[in-house]
Design a protein around this motif. Structure first.
Motif, mmCIF file in Angstrom:
data_model
loop_
_atom_site.group_PDB
_atom_site.id
_atom_site.type_symbol
_atom_site.label_atom_id
_atom_site.label_comp_id
_atom_site.label_asym_id
_atom_site.label_seq_id
_atom_site.Cartn_x
_atom_site.Cartn_y
_atom_site.Cartn_z
ATOM 1 N N THR A 94 -2.047 -4.134 -9.786
ATOM 2 C CA THR A 94 -2.277 -3.003 -8.879
ATOM 3 C C THR A 94 -1.193 -2.953 -7.810
ATOM 4 O OG1 THR A 94 -4.571 -3.730 -9.087
ATOM 5 C CG2 THR A 94 -4.148 -1.858 -7.645
ATOM 6 N N GLU A 97 2.318 -1.777 -9.210
ATOM 7 C CA GLU A 97 2.442 -0.402 -9.697
ATOM 8 C C GLU A 97 3.265 0.515 -8.779
ATOM 9 O OE1 GLU A 97 -1.168 1.083 -11.888
ATOM 10 O OE2 GLU A 97 -0.639 2.851 -10.690
ATOM 11 N N PRO A 98 2.941 0.572 -7.483
ATOM 12 C CA PRO A 98 3.746 1.443 -6.608
ATOM 13 C C PRO A 98 5.216 1.034 -6.567
ATOM 14 C CG PRO A 98 1.744 0.724 -5.506
ATOM 15 C CD PRO A 98 1.843 -0.079 -6.758
ATOM 16 N N LYS A 101 6.971 2.357 -9.666
ATOM 17 C CA LYS A 101 7.200 3.803 -9.565
ATOM 18 C C LYS A 101 8.131 4.138 -8.409
ATOM 19 C CE LYS A 101 2.539 5.163 -10.983
ATOM 20 N NZ LYS A 101 1.294 5.336 -10.204
ATOM 21 N N ASP A 102 8.576 3.107 -7.693
ATOM 22 C CA ASP A 102 9.399 3.266 -6.499
ATOM 23 C C ASP A 102 8.716 4.166 -5.462
ATOM 24 O OD1 ASP A 102 11.582 2.596 -4.954
ATOM 25 O OD2 ASP A 102 12.716 4.380 -5.554
ATOM 26 N N ALA A 103 7.397 3.983 -5.350
ATOM 27 C CA ALA A 103 6.630 4.766 -4.374
ATOM 28 C C ALA A 103 6.540 4.026 -3.040
ATOM 29 C CB ALA A 103 5.234 5.039 -4.905
ATOM 30 N N GLY A 104 7.206 2.887 -2.929
ATOM 31 C CA GLY A 104 7.195 2.126 -1.685
ATOM 32 C C GLY A 104 8.081 0.910 -1.823
ATOM 33 N N VAL A 107 4.142 -3.316 -0.697
ATOM 34 C CA VAL A 107 2.758 -2.945 -0.979
ATOM 35 C C VAL A 107 1.861 -4.053 -0.450
ATOM 36 C CG1 VAL A 107 1.107 -2.267 -2.753
ATOM 37 C CG2 VAL A 107 3.542 -1.842 -3.107
ATOM 38 N N ARG A 183 9.334 1.592 3.407
ATOM 39 C CA ARG A 183 8.245 2.463 2.972
ATOM 40 C C ARG A 183 7.088 1.563 2.555
ATOM 41 N NH1 ARG A 183 10.523 5.024 -1.955
ATOM 42 N NH2 ARG A 183 11.523 2.997 -2.018
ATOM 43 N N TYR A 184 5.926 1.747 3.155
ATOM 44 C CA TYR A 184 4.817 0.845 2.857
ATOM 45 C C TYR A 184 3.619 1.596 2.308
ATOM 46 C CZ TYR A 184 2.850 2.406 7.327
ATOM 47 O OH TYR A 184 2.362 3.151 8.354
ATOM 48 N N THR A 185 2.842 0.891 1.530
ATOM 49 C CA THR A 185 1.612 1.486 1.026
ATOM 50 C C THR A 185 0.596 0.369 0.832
ATOM 51 O OG1 THR A 185 0.629 2.680 -0.826
ATOM 52 C CG2 THR A 185 2.590 1.437 -1.317
ATOM 53 N N VAL A 187 -2.922 -1.035 -1.276
ATOM 54 C CA VAL A 187 -3.782 -0.868 -2.445
ATOM 55 C C VAL A 187 -5.027 -1.734 -2.252
ATOM 56 C CG1 VAL A 187 -1.894 -0.347 -4.050
ATOM 57 C CG2 VAL A 187 -2.598 -2.715 -3.708
#
Lengths: 222, 119
Positions: A94, A97-98, A101-104, A107, A183-185, A187
């Motif tokens: 989990t 995953e981000p 996808k280079d979404a962050g 994580v 960039r942080y996210t 989960v």
């Protein structure tokens, strides 16, 4: 690469590492100057072991794991994972995953995004306060400020430079997010409060120390 | 007075030790001057104790000993803070050193393993 800082965790570290290695073969265990058989248990479990000559603290151990891992240019993702068995290996996927996808860039695992973590009332209240305090002082909006489960990419690994040796590295990570503009996210992850991890984990009193660290450290050094 | 002789002997001994010590070469000129100033002030206040009291009155403190106490506290706190900062700096250096060592050892162990695997 999974980085597992461990200090006197001989009882459980072997089991934790074996479970991890089944899913992710590249695991480095940073033995933070343990006085028990932690290093031997980790080696037996099949992990690469980096051993501090004396105890330096969890933040320093994570930084050592990062610098050791950076030597291998093929490693793209870095995961920190506590040695006491409080995390679930499923959550690593989990977390990754981000990043894939280079979404962050980084994580963070959060216990509060899904119900089901068996926290005591005091612990929950303290963690909530930590979250609020973090938001007020750094402007970084997280739901869980002190979770040992994190994943980040090479850019973060190269620039994180954790300097606070002890437990306050969690706050330091958040300051770095702010200062370096990662960039942080978040989960949802599940933290298992086993009898062992509760015994070994931070007592609620340590929140006072963390608070002082957060207030007293200079805002930004670069 | 015997006490005056004892105190002055002590100050002179400390001054000689501090200035003759090989480490003193590294002491900055500024610090040496402060030291000399301190020694001079100490010597004067020992020979003429009344002077300290009049200086105390001058700045609004009742007695010379009180003034001395306040100054001592200020100096003490300064020393504590600077020692703390220095210790923190040393700790950070030590962590870096230990990390280098740990990584070097792990690399060495790994290259040994690889050498053993190959025939």
């Amino acid at each position: 690469m999974i980085i597992v800082p461990a200090f006197n965790e001989a009882e459980v570290v072997g089991e934790v590492l074996r479970t991890l290695i089944e899913h992710y073969p590249r695991v480095v265990c940073v033995d933070d100057g343990s006085t028990d058989a932690t290093a031997d248990e980790a080696r037996l479990a099949g992990a690469t072991v980096v051993r501090h000559p004396f105890n330096l603290g969890q933040g320093a151990a994570i930084q050592t794991g990062i610098e050791f891992t950076l030597q291998d240019p093929t490693i793209r993702y870095f995961v920190t994972y506590d040695a006491d068995g409080q995390h679930r290996v499923e959550d690593v996927a989990t977390l990754l995953e981000p990043l894939r996808k280079d979404a962050g860039d980084i994580v963070l695992g959060s216990r509060f995004l899904i119900p089901g973590t068996n926290l005591t009332f005091t612990k929950r209240a303290l963690l909530r306060m930590a979250v609020l305090f973090t938001r007020l002082t750094t402007g970084v909006a997280l739901t869980d400020a002190h979770n040992g489960l994190r994943a980040f990419n090479r850019r973060v690994a190269e620039t994180l430079e954790l300097e606070m040796a002890d437990m306050s590295h969690a706050s330091e990570v958040i300051r770095r997010i702010r200062d370096r503009g990662y960039r942080y996210t978040e989960v949802p992850v599940v933290v298992n409060y086993t009898e062992y991890s509760l015994r070994k984990g931070q007592s609620a009193w340590n929140a006072v120390n963390l608070l002082f660290d957060l207030i007293l450290t200079p805002r930004s050094r670069r | 007075m015997i006490i005056q002789v004892v105190l002055i002997a002590a100050i002179v001994a400390i001054a000689l030790y501090a200035l003759q010590n090989r480490h003193a070469v590294r002491l900055q000129a500024g610090k040496k001057l402060v030291l000399l100033l301190f020694i001079g002030a100490a010597a004067v206040s020992i020979i003429r104790p009344g002077l300290l009291t009049s200086v105390a009155h001058e700045v609004g403190v009742g007695r010379g000993t009180d003034l001395l106490l306040y100054l001592t506290i200020v100096v003490l706190v300064f020393i504590i803070v600077s020692t703390y900062l220095r210790f923190r700096d040393y700790e950070a250096r030590m962590a870096k050193l230990a990390r280098r060592l740990a990584i070097a050892e792990a690399n060495e162990a790994r290259s040994h393993e690889e050498a053993n695997v190959r025939p």
